[in-house]
Motif scaffolding. Structure first.
Motif, PDB file in Angstrom:
ATOM      1  N   ALA A 223       2.763   4.154  -2.689  1.00 37.07           N
ATOM      2  CA  ALA A 223       2.164   5.043  -3.690  1.00 37.07           C
ATOM      3  C   ALA A 223       1.594   4.264  -4.871  1.00 37.07           C
ATOM      4  CB  ALA A 223       3.202   6.059  -4.168  1.00 37.07           C
TER       5      ALA A 223
ATOM      6  N   ARG B 273     -10.842   0.077  -8.318  1.00 36.11           N
ATOM      7  CA  ARG B 273     -11.937  -0.176  -7.376  1.00 36.11           C
ATOM      8  C   ARG B 273     -13.314   0.177  -7.920  1.00 36.11           C
ATOM      9  NH1 ARG B 273      -9.931   4.488  -3.191  1.00 36.11           N
ATOM     10  NH2 ARG B 273     -10.544   6.309  -4.436  1.00 36.11           N
TER      11      ARG B 273
ATOM     12  N   GLN C  72       0.823  -1.204   0.000  1.00 39.88           N
ATOM     13  CA  GLN C  72       0.000   0.000   0.000  1.00 39.88           C
ATOM     14  C   GLN C  72       0.861   1.259   0.000  1.00 39.88           C
ATOM     15  OE1 GLN C  72      -3.805   0.648   0.087  1.00 39.88           O
ATOM     16  NE2 GLN C  72      -3.047  -0.920  -1.297  1.00 39.88           N
TER      17      GLN C  72
ATOM     18  N   HIS D  69      -6.859  -5.512  -0.062  1.00 43.04           N
ATOM     19  CA  HIS D  69      -5.497  -5.037   0.172  1.00 43.04           C
ATOM     20  C   HIS D  69      -4.787  -5.889   1.221  1.00 43.04           C
ATOM     21  CE1 HIS D  69      -8.007  -1.500  -0.964  1.00 43.04           C
ATOM     22  NE2 HIS D  69      -6.999  -1.294  -1.807  1.00 43.04           N
TER      23      HIS D  69
ATOM     24  N   GLY E  87       0.710   0.990  -4.948  1.00 45.62           N
ATOM     25  CA  GLY E  87      -0.419   0.166  -4.519  1.00 45.62           C
ATOM     26  C   GLY E  87      -1.691   0.969  -4.383  1.00 45.62           C
ATOM     27  N   ARG E  88      -1.565   2.152  -3.791  1.00 44.19           N
ATOM     28  CA  ARG E  88      -2.744   3.020  -3.652  1.00 44.19           C
ATOM     29  C   ARG E  88      -3.244   3.487  -5.004  1.00 44.19           C
ATOM     30  NH1 ARG E  88       0.655   5.139   0.300  1.00 44.19           N
ATOM     31  NH2 ARG E  88       0.963   7.061  -0.910  1.00 44.19           N
TER      32      ARG E  88
ATOM     33  N   SER F 160      -2.889   9.001 -10.246  1.00 42.36           N
ATOM     34  CA  SER F 160      -3.745   9.283  -9.094  1.00 42.36           C
ATOM     35  C   SER F 160      -4.497  10.593  -9.265  1.00 42.36           C
ATOM     36  CB  SER F 160      -2.906   9.324  -7.811  1.00 42.36           C
ATOM     37  OG  SER F 160      -2.348   8.054  -7.537  1.00 42.36           O
TER      38      SER F 160
ATOM     39  N   SER G  91      -5.174   0.711  -6.627  1.00 38.72           N
ATOM     40  CA  SER G  91      -6.465   0.574  -5.952  1.00 38.72           C
ATOM     41  C   SER G  91      -7.447   1.618  -6.470  1.00 38.72           C
ATOM     42  CB  SER G  91      -6.274   0.725  -4.438  1.00 38.72           C
ATOM     43  OG  SER G  91      -7.516   0.665  -3.766  1.00 38.72           O
ATOM     44  N   GLY G  92      -6.979   2.863  -6.601  1.00 40.21           N
ATOM     45  CA  GLY G  92      -7.841   3.927  -7.092  1.00 40.21           C
ATOM     46  C   GLY G  92      -8.325   3.681  -8.506  1.00 40.21           C
TER      47      GLY G  92
ATOM     48  N   ASP H 148      -0.826  -5.680   3.313  1.00 45.76           N
ATOM     49  CA  ASP H 148       0.414  -4.932   3.476  1.00 45.76           C
ATOM     50  C   ASP H 148       1.169  -5.471   4.688  1.00 45.76           C
ATOM     51  OD1 ASP H 148       2.311  -3.087   2.783  1.00 45.76           O
ATOM     52  OD2 ASP H 148       1.248  -1.349   3.557  1.00 45.76           O
TER      53      ASP H 148
END
Length: 313
Positions: free
Chosen positions: A13, A23, A11, A30, A15-16, A123, A19-20, A32
């Motif tokens: 930068a 999703r 999780q 997730h 990984g996030r 992002s 996810s964004g 971690d």
């Protein structure tokens, strides 16, 4: 593509960012692990079963461990993806690790996602591009399909070995570009260094069992230019720091682990993965990362040798 169950390992930068992106159209879970305490957010062997795709958004170092754990607990067909651009402690790339743990003909297929896909841009709603490289064309196309409604555009490809080495070694060259720019050596020199790096990269990719053309793909040329010129590039920033005399990013083993490019330079030497004398620009970069002294002189001496000159530039 219909909704898939996707598990993202890591999780940070990247990984996030993944996810964004995913999703909205898929069910995303997730996992971690705290780098200091080792505490895991969930029991991986209990969390992973039932997922259609596992994204390794972690450095190369834990890939073998995590791939082994995944292979033991996933009992239904799934795709494992990696975005790691480094080598593990044994000098193995994610492609080599995945090929060992997810053999052809098994339930688990695998691929790599490499290219100009800086997390901040994606992002913030901007586009990104990458090679979706897998030993099987069908898997590469399925990988691209996962992102079909996002701003990340994936190009299916069947040369994961070449994609891995192009993306990994690119991060060794990039700090040299940062050094040159940090010293104000000019746009023309940057262009020369990028062209020279790409020429060497294609030769190395072939020597490591990939296809030379992959060096000119999104995983090579596209990622090299993006990382070498982006203000938010970590590897470019290392070179700029060295030009200022700040050696903190390369001074200790702990720092090396924070930078896959610097760590790759160490692993290449430690395991004898390349004959450095065959790749003079790569050798120069490795030397300056380990002993960042007289950087401008070293770069200009390289240029003169490359063109058969002995006079100062």
């Amino acid at each position: 593509m219909s909704q898939r169950r996707i598990l993202i390992l890591g999780q940070g930068a990247m990984g996030r960012m993944f996810s964004g992106l995913l999703r909205h159209d898929h069910h995303v879970s997730h996992w971690d692990r705290d780098p200091d305490s080792g505490k895991e957010s969930a029991v991986l062997e209990q969390l992973a079963p039932g997922h259609d795709c596992v994204i390794f958004a972690v450095p190369a170092h834990p890939h073998a461990e995590l791939a082994g754990r995944i292979a033991d607990c996933l009992k239904t067909p799934a795709i494992c993806l990696s975005i790691a651009k480094g080598l593990d402690a044994d000098g193995h790339s994610p492609a080599e690790i995945f090929a060992q743990h997810f053999p052809a003909g098994g339930l688990l297929r695998w691929g790599l996602v490499y290219g100009p896909m800086i997390a901040r841009d994606l992002s913030e709603g901007r586009t990104g591009f990458a090679l979706a490289a897998s030993p099987e064309r069908e898997t590469a196309e399925a990988m691209a399909g996962l992102f079909a409604t996002t701003r990340l555009y994936l190009q299916p490809d069947d040369d994961p070995v070449g994609a891995a080495w192009a993306a990994i070694l690119k991060n060794v060259y990039v700090p040299l570009i940062g050094m040159a720019d940090g010293l104000g050596l000019g746009d023309n020199l940057r262009g020369f260094l990028l062209a020279e790096a790409l020429r060497e990269l294609a030769t190395i990719v072939e020597a490591r069992g990939g296809q030379g053309r992959t060096a000119y793909s999104l995983a090579g040329l596209g990622d090299l230019i993006t990382t070498a010129t982006s203000a938010s590039s970590h590897h470019r920033g290392i070179g700029e720091a060295l030009a200022r005399g700040d050696h903190s990013h390369v001074a200790t083993d702990t720092a090396n682990l924070r930078s896959e490019g610097v760590n790759t330079a160490v692993m290449v030497q430690r395991h004898g993965l390349l004959r450095l004398a065959d790749y003079p620009l790569f050798e120069l970069t490795v030397r300056l990362l380990s002993a960042p002294e007289n950087i401008e002189t070293a770069i200009l001496d390289f240029v003169n040798r490359r063109f058969g000159r002995t006079l100062a530039a």
